[in-house]
Write a protein that holds these residues in place. Sequence first.
Motif, PDB file in Angstrom:
ATOM      1  N   LEU A  83       0.835  -1.205   0.000  1.00  0.00           N
ATOM      2  CA  LEU A  83       0.000   0.000   0.000  1.00  0.00           C
ATOM      3  C   LEU A  83       0.870   1.255   0.000  1.00  0.00           C
ATOM      4  N   ARG A  84       1.875   1.251   0.835  1.00  0.00           N
ATOM      5  CA  ARG A  84       2.779   2.405   0.898  1.00  0.00           C
ATOM      6  C   ARG A  84       3.505   2.602  -0.429  1.00  0.00           C
ATOM      7  N   HIS A  85       3.894   1.521  -1.057  1.00  0.00           N
ATOM      8  CA  HIS A  85       4.558   1.581  -2.358  1.00  0.00           C
ATOM      9  C   HIS A  85       3.644   2.219  -3.400  1.00  0.00           C
ATOM     10  N   LEU A  86       2.393   1.799  -3.451  1.00  0.00           N
ATOM     11  CA  LEU A  86       1.442   2.352  -4.414  1.00  0.00           C
ATOM     12  C   LEU A  86       1.157   3.822  -4.124  1.00  0.00           C
ATOM     13  N   TYR A  87       1.032   4.154  -2.857  1.00  0.00           N
ATOM     14  CA  TYR A  87       0.819   5.550  -2.467  1.00  0.00           C
ATOM     15  C   TYR A  87       2.006   6.404  -2.896  1.00  0.00           C
ATOM     16  N   THR A  88       3.209   5.914  -2.654  1.00  0.00           N
ATOM     17  CA  THR A  88       4.420   6.656  -3.021  1.00  0.00           C
ATOM     18  C   THR A  88       4.500   6.843  -4.525  1.00  0.00           C
ATOM     19  N   GLN A  89       4.175   5.811  -5.277  1.00  0.00           N
ATOM     20  CA  GLN A  89       4.173   5.936  -6.732  1.00  0.00           C
ATOM     21  C   GLN A  89       3.237   7.048  -7.189  1.00  0.00           C
ATOM     22  N   ALA A  90       2.034   7.067  -6.637  1.00  0.00           N
ATOM     23  CA  ALA A  90       1.049   8.080  -7.013  1.00  0.00           C
ATOM     24  C   ALA A  90       1.546   9.477  -6.679  1.00  0.00           C
ATOM     25  N   GLN A  91       2.112   9.625  -5.483  1.00  0.00           N
ATOM     26  CA  GLN A  91       2.606  10.933  -5.065  1.00  0.00           C
ATOM     27  C   GLN A  91       3.792  11.376  -5.911  1.00  0.00           C
ATOM     28  N   ASP A  92       4.680  10.453  -6.229  1.00  0.00           N
ATOM     29  CA  ASP A  92       5.846  10.787  -7.046  1.00  0.00           C
ATOM     30  C   ASP A  92       5.432  11.204  -8.453  1.00  0.00           C
ATOM     31  N   ARG A  93       4.450  10.505  -9.016  1.00  0.00           N
ATOM     32  CA  ARG A  93       3.964  10.891 -10.344  1.00  0.00           C
ATOM     33  C   ARG A  93       3.351  12.285 -10.313  1.00  0.00           C
ATOM     34  N   GLY A  94       2.554  12.543  -9.291  1.00  0.00           N
ATOM     35  CA  GLY A  94       1.930  13.860  -9.172  1.00  0.00           C
ATOM     36  C   GLY A  94       2.948  14.951  -8.984  1.00  0.00           C
ATOM     37  N   ARG A  95       3.932  14.707  -8.123  1.00  0.00           N
ATOM     38  CA  ARG A  95       4.945  15.722  -7.842  1.00  0.00           C
ATOM     39  C   ARG A  95       5.780  16.018  -9.090  1.00  0.00           C
ATOM     40  N   ALA A  96       6.119  14.981  -9.846  1.00  0.00           N
ATOM     41  CA  ALA A  96       6.899  15.171 -11.063  1.00  0.00           C
ATOM     42  C   ALA A  96       6.112  15.981 -12.087  1.00  0.00           C
ATOM     43  N   ALA A  97       4.819  15.672 -12.225  1.00  0.00           N
ATOM     44  CA  ALA A  97       3.981  16.400 -13.183  1.00  0.00           C
ATOM     45  C   ALA A  97       3.854  17.868 -12.791  1.00  0.00           C
ATOM     46  N   VAL A  98       3.660  18.120 -11.505  1.00  0.00           N
ATOM     47  CA  VAL A  98       3.526  19.500 -11.032  1.00  0.00           C
ATOM     48  C   VAL A  98       4.839  20.258 -11.203  1.00  0.00           C
ATOM     49  N   ALA A  99       5.953  19.607 -10.863  1.00  0.00           N
ATOM     50  CA  ALA A  99       7.255  20.261 -11.011  1.00  0.00           C
ATOM     51  C   ALA A  99       7.513  20.636 -12.466  1.00  0.00           C
ATOM     52  N   ASP A 100       7.163  19.739 -13.396  1.00  0.00           N
ATOM     53  CA  ASP A 100       7.334  20.041 -14.814  1.00  0.00           C
ATOM     54  C   ASP A 100       6.443  21.199 -15.245  1.00  0.00           C
ATOM     55  N   ALA A 101       5.201  21.206 -14.742  1.00  0.00           N
ATOM     56  CA  ALA A 101       4.267  22.281 -15.106  1.00  0.00           C
ATOM     57  C   ALA A 101       4.748  23.619 -14.563  1.00  0.00           C
ATOM     58  N   LEU A 102       5.254  23.611 -13.346  1.00  0.00           N
ATOM     59  CA  LEU A 102       5.733  24.855 -12.751  1.00  0.00           C
ATOM     60  C   LEU A 102       6.990  25.357 -13.463  1.00  0.00           C
ATOM     61  N   ALA A 103       7.856  24.426 -13.849  1.00  0.00           N
ATOM     62  CA  ALA A 103       9.084  24.817 -14.545  1.00  0.00           C
ATOM     63  C   ALA A 103       8.780  25.411 -15.913  1.00  0.00           C
ATOM     64  N   GLY A 104       7.711  24.932 -16.536  1.00  0.00           N
ATOM     65  CA  GLY A 104       7.363  25.425 -17.857  1.00  0.00           C
ATOM     66  C   GLY A 104       6.252  26.458 -17.846  1.00  0.00           C
ATOM     67  N   GLY A 105       5.918  26.946 -16.652  1.00  0.00           N
ATOM     68  CA  GLY A 105       4.825  27.893 -16.506  1.00  0.00           C
ATOM     69  C   GLY A 105       5.174  29.301 -16.944  1.00  0.00           C
ATOM     70  N   ALA A 106       4.190  30.178 -16.794  1.00  0.00           N
ATOM     71  CA  ALA A 106       4.368  31.571 -17.209  1.00  0.00           C
ATOM     72  C   ALA A 106       5.474  32.236 -16.408  1.00  0.00           C
ATOM     73  N   ARG A 107       6.254  33.054 -17.084  1.00  0.00           N
ATOM     74  CA  ARG A 107       7.321  33.791 -16.431  1.00  0.00           C
ATOM     75  C   ARG A 107       6.787  35.129 -15.914  1.00  0.00           C
ATOM     76  N   GLY A 108       7.578  35.763 -15.086  1.00  0.00           N
ATOM     77  CA  GLY A 108       7.185  37.046 -14.528  1.00  0.00           C
ATOM     78  C   GLY A 108       6.769  36.902 -13.082  1.00  0.00           C
ATOM     79  N   THR A 109       6.411  38.036 -12.484  1.00  0.00           N
ATOM     80  CA  THR A 109       5.988  38.029 -11.091  1.00  0.00           C
ATOM     81  C   THR A 109       4.706  38.835 -10.950  1.00  0.00           C
ATOM     82  N   GLY A 110       4.090  38.692  -9.794  1.00  0.00           N
ATOM     83  CA  GLY A 110       2.869  39.423  -9.528  1.00  0.00           C
ATOM     84  C   GLY A 110       1.670  38.513  -9.475  1.00  0.00           C
ATOM     85  N   PRO A 111       0.495  39.069  -9.151  1.00  0.00           N
ATOM     86  CA  PRO A 111      -0.727  38.264  -8.968  1.00  0.00           C
ATOM     87  C   PRO A 111      -1.089  37.398 -10.154  1.00  0.00           C
ATOM     88  N   GLU A 112      -0.976  37.915 -11.366  1.00  0.00           N
ATOM     89  CA  GLU A 112      -1.347  37.130 -12.543  1.00  0.00           C
ATOM     90  C   GLU A 112      -0.390  35.978 -12.775  1.00  0.00           C
TER      91      GLU A 112
END
Length: 222
Positions: free
Chosen positions: A76-105
């Motif tokens: 169970l812990r292995h499956l949970y870790t896999q799910a979390q790792d996949r999510g974290r990797a996807a989010v990290a990639d999205a954030l790295a490729g996200g809009a540049r600049g600063t501010g509310p927008e």
Amino acid sequence: MTAGSGAGDGRTVGRVYAGADAPTRQAERLAKLEAAGLQLFATVGYQETTVAAVCELAKVSRRHFYEQFADREALLRHLYTQAQDRGRAAVADALAGGARGTGPEAVRALVSAGVAAYIGTVLADPRTLRVAFVEVVGVSADLERFRLANRAEWAALVRAAAEDAGARATAPWVYAAFIPSVNEFLMAWWQNAPDRSDPAELVAVLTSVLADLLVAAPPDGN
């Protein structure tokens, strides 16, 4: 000594059965156990699933199960870790490729990209919803500590990305509280949305909630 035997060159050559060597067979058994565990935990439930049931569905012996996992909770812990790792990797990639600049927008755009990436990863296999957000809860003190540590990692990731985009330093508990809220929103949407194929409304709601929260939340007092 025959050529290609591997003797004397520092390598160990394992026996080959049905065209597969030992590491390949082990990887195949692991994949079968992962698939069986995910299916049973997501349908029957963790508490009602036995090691014998996992082995039967996976067509893997109990001996081979215990070569991979100490017990059912370890799977169970292995499956949970896999799910979390996949999510974290996807989010990290999205954030790295996200809009540049600063501010509310920029903050809002970054939040939207991260939330969309996370939800898309989870919904790639909806069985993850039950296994990672329901079945894993309250299993043991050790697994609860592991879950909380994972939540802290998520909070740190989101906080760093938001502040890099110009969000003011906000009290850490704000991020720690938002992480499980995302999963609660996701579960509620999954249970009630008439069209589960398009989570755009959920992404919009979560983006608004987190972006507004970062504006209204108390500043970091450290």
